[in-house]
Design a protein around this motif. Structure first.
Motif, PDB file in Angstrom:
ATOM      1  N   ALA A 191       0.830  -1.200   0.000  1.00  0.00           N
ATOM      2  CA  ALA A 191       0.000   0.000   0.000  1.00  0.00           C
ATOM      3  C   ALA A 191       0.867   1.253   0.000  1.00  0.00           C
ATOM      4  CB  ALA A 191      -0.927  -0.007   1.209  1.00  0.00           C
ATOM      5  N   ARG A 192       2.150   1.104   0.271  1.00  0.00           N
ATOM      6  CA  ARG A 192       3.076   2.231   0.174  1.00  0.00           C
ATOM      7  C   ARG A 192       3.697   2.312  -1.192  1.00  0.00           C
ATOM      8  NH1 ARG A 192       7.111   1.653   5.185  1.00  0.00           N
ATOM      9  NH2 ARG A 192       8.184   3.476   4.440  1.00  0.00           N
TER      10      ARG A 192
ATOM     11  N   PRO B  34      10.559  -6.109   9.472  1.00  0.00           N
ATOM     12  CA  PRO B  34       9.473  -5.960  10.456  1.00  0.00           C
ATOM     13  C   PRO B  34       8.964  -7.301  10.958  1.00  0.00           C
ATOM     14  CG  PRO B  34       8.938  -4.773   8.426  1.00  0.00           C
ATOM     15  CD  PRO B  34      10.245  -5.457   8.198  1.00  0.00           C
TER      16      PRO B  34
ATOM     17  N   THR C 126      -3.665  -0.129 -10.175  1.00  0.00           N
ATOM     18  CA  THR C 126      -2.871  -1.058  -9.366  1.00  0.00           C
ATOM     19  C   THR C 126      -2.770  -0.515  -7.936  1.00  0.00           C
ATOM     20  OG1 THR C 126      -0.815   0.090  -9.799  1.00  0.00           O
ATOM     21  CG2 THR C 126      -1.432  -1.654 -11.341  1.00  0.00           C
ATOM     22  N   ILE C 127      -2.274  -1.364  -7.065  1.00  0.00           N
ATOM     23  CA  ILE C 127      -2.078  -0.952  -5.672  1.00  0.00           C
ATOM     24  C   ILE C 127      -1.182   0.280  -5.642  1.00  0.00           C
ATOM     25  CG2 ILE C 127      -1.174  -1.680  -3.435  1.00  0.00           C
ATOM     26  CD1 ILE C 127      -1.518  -4.562  -4.366  1.00  0.00           C
ATOM     27  N   LYS C 128      -0.140   0.240  -6.461  1.00  0.00           N
ATOM     28  CA  LYS C 128       0.840   1.322  -6.475  1.00  0.00           C
ATOM     29  C   LYS C 128       0.197   2.631  -6.943  1.00  0.00           C
ATOM     30  CE  LYS C 128       5.583   2.050  -7.883  1.00  0.00           C
ATOM     31  NZ  LYS C 128       6.735   1.468  -8.581  1.00  0.00           N
TER      32      LYS C 128
ATOM     33  N   SER D 231      -1.860   4.006  -4.296  1.00  0.00           N
ATOM     34  CA  SER D 231      -1.111   4.498  -3.136  1.00  0.00           C
ATOM     35  C   SER D 231      -0.663   5.951  -3.329  1.00  0.00           C
ATOM     36  CB  SER D 231       0.090   3.595  -2.842  1.00  0.00           C
ATOM     37  OG  SER D 231       1.058   3.745  -3.854  1.00  0.00           O
TER      38      SER D 231
ATOM     39  N   SER E 147      10.473  -0.530   8.129  1.00  0.00           N
ATOM     40  CA  SER E 147      11.391  -1.524   7.607  1.00  0.00           C
ATOM     41  C   SER E 147      12.811  -0.977   7.486  1.00  0.00           C
ATOM     42  CB  SER E 147      10.915  -2.012   6.244  1.00  0.00           C
ATOM     43  OG  SER E 147      10.879  -0.929   5.344  1.00  0.00           O
ATOM     44  N   GLN E 148      13.005   0.319   7.730  1.00  0.00           N
ATOM     45  CA  GLN E 148      14.341   0.894   7.613  1.00  0.00           C
ATOM     46  C   GLN E 148      14.865   1.222   9.009  1.00  0.00           C
ATOM     47  OE1 GLN E 148      15.645   1.294   4.317  1.00  0.00           O
ATOM     48  NE2 GLN E 148      13.803   0.082   3.966  1.00  0.00           N
TER      49      GLN E 148
ATOM     50  N   GLU F  66      13.328   5.689   6.372  1.00  0.00           N
ATOM     51  CA  GLU F  66      11.994   5.127   6.476  1.00  0.00           C
ATOM     52  C   GLU F  66      10.990   6.035   5.780  1.00  0.00           C
ATOM     53  OE1 GLU F  66      11.001   2.241   7.569  1.00  0.00           O
ATOM     54  OE2 GLU F  66       8.879   2.693   7.244  1.00  0.00           O
TER      55      GLU F  66
ATOM     56  N   LEU G 194      11.461   6.078   1.950  1.00  0.00           N
ATOM     57  CA  LEU G 194      11.344   4.811   1.220  1.00  0.00           C
ATOM     58  C   LEU G 194      10.388   4.865   0.037  1.00  0.00           C
ATOM     59  CD1 LEU G 194      12.206   1.807   1.164  1.00  0.00           C
ATOM     60  CD2 LEU G 194      10.245   1.323   2.593  1.00  0.00           C
ATOM     61  N   GLY G 195       9.181   5.369   0.292  1.00  0.00           N
ATOM     62  CA  GLY G 195       8.168   5.396  -0.760  1.00  0.00           C
ATOM     63  C   GLY G 195       8.617   6.212  -1.969  1.00  0.00           C
TER      64      GLY G 195
ATOM     65  N   ILE H 213      11.498   4.410  -3.945  1.00  0.00           N
ATOM     66  CA  ILE H 213      10.991   3.353  -4.812  1.00  0.00           C
ATOM     67  C   ILE H 213      10.431   3.924  -6.109  1.00  0.00           C
ATOM     68  CG2 ILE H 213       9.084   1.723  -5.017  1.00  0.00           C
ATOM     69  CD1 ILE H 213       9.589   1.227  -1.986  1.00  0.00           C
ATOM     70  N   ARG H 214       9.847   5.105  -5.991  1.00  0.00           N
ATOM     71  CA  ARG H 214       9.271   5.719  -7.174  1.00  0.00           C
ATOM     72  C   ARG H 214      10.325   6.439  -8.012  1.00  0.00           C
ATOM     73  NH1 ARG H 214       5.523   5.256  -3.522  1.00  0.00           N
ATOM     74  NH2 ARG H 214       3.357   4.914  -4.126  1.00  0.00           N
TER      75      ARG H 214
ATOM     76  N   SER I  39       5.677   8.617   6.772  1.00  0.00           N
ATOM     77  CA  SER I  39       6.109   7.864   5.598  1.00  0.00           C
ATOM     78  C   SER I  39       4.989   7.748   4.568  1.00  0.00           C
ATOM     79  CB  SER I  39       6.619   6.478   6.002  1.00  0.00           C
ATOM     80  OG  SER I  39       5.552   5.684   6.450  1.00  0.00           O
ATOM     81  N   ILE I  40       3.762   7.933   5.025  1.00  0.00           N
ATOM     82  CA  ILE I  40       2.624   7.945   4.095  1.00  0.00           C
ATOM     83  C   ILE I  40       2.393   9.363   3.576  1.00  0.00           C
ATOM     84  CG2 ILE I  40       0.126   7.590   3.915  1.00  0.00           C
ATOM     85  CD1 ILE I  40       1.813   5.016   4.098  1.00  0.00           C
TER      86      ILE I  40
ATOM     87  N   LEU J 160       4.148  10.924   0.518  1.00  0.00           N
ATOM     88  CA  LEU J 160       3.669  10.584  -0.821  1.00  0.00           C
ATOM     89  C   LEU J 160       2.537  11.504  -1.264  1.00  0.00           C
ATOM     90  CD1 LEU J 160       3.590   6.699  -0.313  1.00  0.00           C
ATOM     91  CD2 LEU J 160       5.404   8.065  -1.329  1.00  0.00           C
TER      92      LEU J 160
END
Lengths: 276, 577
Positions: free
Chosen positions: A183-184, A207, B370-372, B375, B390-391, B397, B400-401, B404-405, B448-449, B452
């Motif tokens: 979702a990210r 995680p 898509t999910i991406k 998002s 995750s970082q 962290e 991250l998003g 990736i883009r 982190s959200i 975006l």
């Protein structure tokens, strides 16, 4: 969760009703037979029995397909490796040499080698049904109780059981973490290149490890607070007494073992030789 | 004089892994048959205090001790964890992890198994204990067939199979919905009255615990006891507010109405509260005008049209659900566990696809997205930050998003810094995530959200596990974002949250949308509240006791005046910067 691996699958069948301990004993007996003999007929008999028992247990093929495919891949690798390292093994054992396909060096394909490797594969196949059945038809705590019954320390038995117990929880964690990362915008689908996918998978593993470690700490505190490890012995709520079917199962397995050993003694060899 | 069961004498404790002591100079006596509440904000040391009573300190956690603790007359340092577990029965916060056995019966039996009790007696005692918590019909069930409240009952039974003297609860309400929380409190109360056991409850949700009418409340802050008093006395002081613990809502209403709260009013029990003394001031306050807040008039940003969903096997999880959300709205999605709330978010984020019906974003059908792609517009913040992070470094962290883009590094840096500033995390940008508190981690996940730049942010239980101070911080922060036009959707069990920080509540039950209402109205409707596994607020009860004809209006009045108060504070805060 689509991919559930090696977890207890509850169905009302005679196999499920057998006690964990008797199933474990049966499994050990079948393993001894499977490991000791190369007799094709005995192995085929074991395989057929295994499949029959499997049918009785009403475990569906797709419920164990993942693990099965995993094992098959290893089996294939194993067969190739045997051929790679000792292509003349079959000839040595059976004492004849029927070449089917001429290849350089000692790598000519012989009927004996094929037959030998067929026997090796049969050995696996004759034991796989019992191993899988024991795991998926025994409740983890009964599994622990049965390990304990045949003399394994209850701490180790319980560690095994609790691992099995929490596999579904960890699988659920995995699923949730994976979804959060997707979702990210982290692509875990087949659309991403494999290199990127592996890198992205790390975003789940870290995680997952932390959440599992946290879980382990809570569980072990909870267990200690309720007196786990206090005494040398413990009793088991899920322990059950042997019924007729348990004795029957063990007796049958033992009889097959005796039969197999007798055949070996009478023939004076562990191999059935169709070439002479 | 009652017998003293537990006594702390000049007790201090420092974990080996920490710089400064977690508990300092604790002097506390717990008497036989007492009901004691230990309250305090996160990090106040209240859980540590519990570990000292049940023996996890010094047995499982290593650290430096000074002073002494005696439990049932013996120094805990001379007792093993097992000896202590026969005296103190602990019910942990995380009922999932505490559920060790594979069936209810087996879990209850766990401590008997470890004691080597023979099978026939074990079964007998398990049934007795199960009956005491009302779970005798569930002995052969497995844990995933039970609700959170039921799991907690099983944990309780697992402790009650032994003849313990003290029942210790570590945040029993943390994972429960309001209705289940209330049942738990009632059960604790009943068991205590039947058996005369000593009960110690560690919890920061005071209002709910008052339901068991504790004999005494101990408040911890920064590892010290700052108050130790009877509830009526304690509630007449400002200790709670000063230490970041939320006081009961009805009490806030009384104070707002200008009532001088004194012990004689019986402020700790709404049923006993001397209503005649407060009716007049309440009425006067109720009659005052407060400016009402306009509903959002934005365009429809998200629309679900007759959406149904079921997993490959099994029954329908969502049935014909239609929801529309306007831009800039704050919407709460409430309902029991398993009512379909999380499935709803999964559908919105594209993690699952509807079997029928459509989802649209600004009128555009999202089916092919898509999910991406989704998002970029819709961000999802999960309940547990540890499942998202995750970082190792905070900057990474949050970045991250974008990374990736393939965002340009300079732009990435400026966007990450900007987001960190909004979230109040800028000073920590080069810190490792592990150095942060739970509440701060939660903010990192929100950041982190946010980085975006989604137009909708969906939060699953944004305030779970947070004390009142962090709760207020997070919610004010979300409110600010909302003020900038962000649409906020929250999945929650928390009635206060829904009342104070959302404009509309959507109630899910068994996959159906059963209500779509103003939060205050919803919580005034007893039947609806019960279906959503919520409970009517104490404000509603207060209005009832005062004899006001329209309790829902009273609740709304309170919320509006709270909001006004808050906006004053925010303005004051804004002036500071």
């Amino acid at each position: 969760m689509k991919m559930r691996m090696l977890t207890f699958i509850d169905r009302p069948t005679p196999i499920h009703k057998m006690t964990g301990a008797s199933k474990l004993i049966c499994f050990l007996l079948w393993s001894i037979i499977g490991m000791s003999t190369y007799d094709t007929w005995v192995l085929i008999f074991m395989l057929v029995t295994g499949l029959a028992v499997f049918a009785v247990s009403r475990i569906k093929f797709q419920e164990i397909s993942f693990v099965l495919i995993f094992i098959l891949i290893f089996l294939l690798l194993n067969d190739l490796a045997i051929y790679g390292f000792s292509p003349e093994q079959g000839v040595q054992i059976y004492g004849t040499r029927h070449v089917i396909l001429r290849l350089p060096g000692s790598y000519s394909l012989t009927l004996e080698q094929l037959f030998y490797e067929l026997n090796i594969s049969l050995k696996y196949f004759s034991m796989i049904p019992f191993a899988l059945l024991f795991i998926v038809t025994t409740q983890p705590s009964e599994f622990a109780a049965s390990l304990n019954k045949i003399g394994v320390s209850y701490r180790i038995s319980y560690a095994v059981a609790i691992t099995l117990r929490y596999i579904p929880d960890i699988q659920r964690d995995y699923q949730e973490i994976a979804q959060a990362q997707q979702a990210r915008g982290i692509d875990l689908s087949k659309k991403a290149r494999i290199g990127i996918r592996i890198k992205n998978a790390a975003a789940i593993v870290l995680p997952l490890i932390f959440s599992s470690l946290g879980r382990i700490e809570t569980i072990s505190n909870g267990m200690e607070l309720r007196g786990f490890g206090k005494k040398k012995m413990r009793t088991w709520y899920s322990a059950r007494t042997f019924a007729k079917r348990d004795y029957l199962g063990i007796a049958f397995s033992a009889a097959v073992l005796v039969l197999s050993l007798t055949i070996m003694l009478v023939r004076g060899s562990r191999y059935y030789n169709p070439f002479q | 004089m009652k017998k003293t069961l537990v006594s702390f004498h000049n007790f201090s404790y420092k974990y080996n892994s920490q710089e400064s002591p977690t508990l300092t100079d604790i002097n506390l006596e717990i008497h036989a048959g007492e009901k004691l509440l230990i309250a305090g904000p996160s990090g106040s040391g209240k859980s540590t205090l519990g570990y000292c009573i049940n023996g996890l300190i010094p047995n499982a956690f290593k650290g430096e001790i000074s002073g002494s603790i005696r439990v049932a007359g013996a120094d805990t340092r001379t007792m093993s964890l097992f000896d202590l577990s026969k005296i103190v029965g602990t019910v942990l916060q995380d009922t999932d992890a505490q559920f060790i056995g594979l069936t209810v019966g087996e879990d209850i039996a766990f401590s008997l198994e470890n004691d080597g009790v023979a099978l026939p007696e074990m079964k007998k005692r398990v049934h007795l204990a199960a009956a005491r918590v009302g779970m005798e019909a569930f002995v052969d069930q497995s844990p995933h067939e039970l609700s959170g409240g039921q799991k907690q009952r099983v944990s309780m039974a697992g402790v009650l199979v032994d003849p313990v003297n003290i029942l210790l609860f570590d945040e029993p309400l943390a994972n429960l919905d309001p209705a289940a929380g209330r049942q738990t409190m009632q059960l604790i109360d009943r068991i205590q009255r039947e058996s005369g056991l000593t009960v110690v409850i560690i919890e920061h949700r005071l209002e709910e615990v008052l339901e068991v009418s504790p004999d005494r409340i101990v408040v911890l802050a920064d590892g010290r006891i700052v108050a130790d008093a009877e509830p009526d006395e304690l509630l007449s002081t400002d200790v709670l507010l000063r230490n970041g613990i939320r006081e009961p809502l009805y009490l806030s209403a009384l104070k707002r109405a200008g009532v001088d709260v004194v012990p004689d009013l019986h402020p700790s029990d709404l049923g006993l509260l001397k209503i005649d003394l407060v009716r007049e001031p309440l009425k006067r306050w109720f009659d005052q005008n407060v400016p009402s807040v306009k509903a959002s008039q934005g365009k429809t940003i998200l629309a679900l049209d007759h959406v149904s969903f079921h997993y490959t096997t099994g029954t329908e999880v969502l049935r014909d659900v239609s929801i529309s959300v306007r831009r800039g709205e704050r919407v709460a999605i409430v309902g029991k566990n398993g009512a379909g709330k999380s499935t709803l978010t999964k559908l919105i984020c594209g993690l699952e696809h509807p079997r029928s019906g459509t989802l649209a974003f600004y009128g555009r059908n999202m089916e092919e997205w898509t999910i991406k792609e989704r998002s970029a517009h819709i961000g999802l913040v999960m309940q547990d930050p540890n499942q998202m992070i995750s970082q190792q470094m905070i900057f990474d962290e949050v970045a991250l998003g974008l990374r990736i883009r393939g965002t340009d590094p300079d732009e990435m840096r400026s966007r990450v810094y900007e987001t960190l500033k909004i979230c109040g995390l800028y000073p920590f940008r080069n810190w490792p995530v592990s150095a942060l508190s739970f509440g701060q981690k939660k903010r990192v996940t929100i950041a982190s959200i946010l980085v975006l730049r989604p137009e909708i942010i969906i939060l699953d239980e944004p305030t779970a596990g947070q004390d009142y101070r962090h709760y207020t911080e997070i919610m004010n922060f979300l409110d600010q974002l909302n003020g900038r036009g962000m649409t906020v959707i929250m999945i929650t069990h928390d009635m206060h949250l829904m009342l104070e920080y959302t404009d509309r509540a959507i109630v899910m039950a068994d996959g159906l949308k059963i209500a779509d209402e103003l939060p205050a109205r919803l919580l005034s409707d007893q039947e609806m509240a019960a279906q959503a596994s919520l409970r009517t607020t104490s404000l509603f009860r207060l209005a009832g006791r005062a004899g006001f004809p329209d309790p829902a209006a009273f609740v709304e009045h309170f919320i509006l005046s709270e909001k006004e108060e808050r906006s004053h504070h925010e303005n004051a805060d804004a002036n500071l910067y």
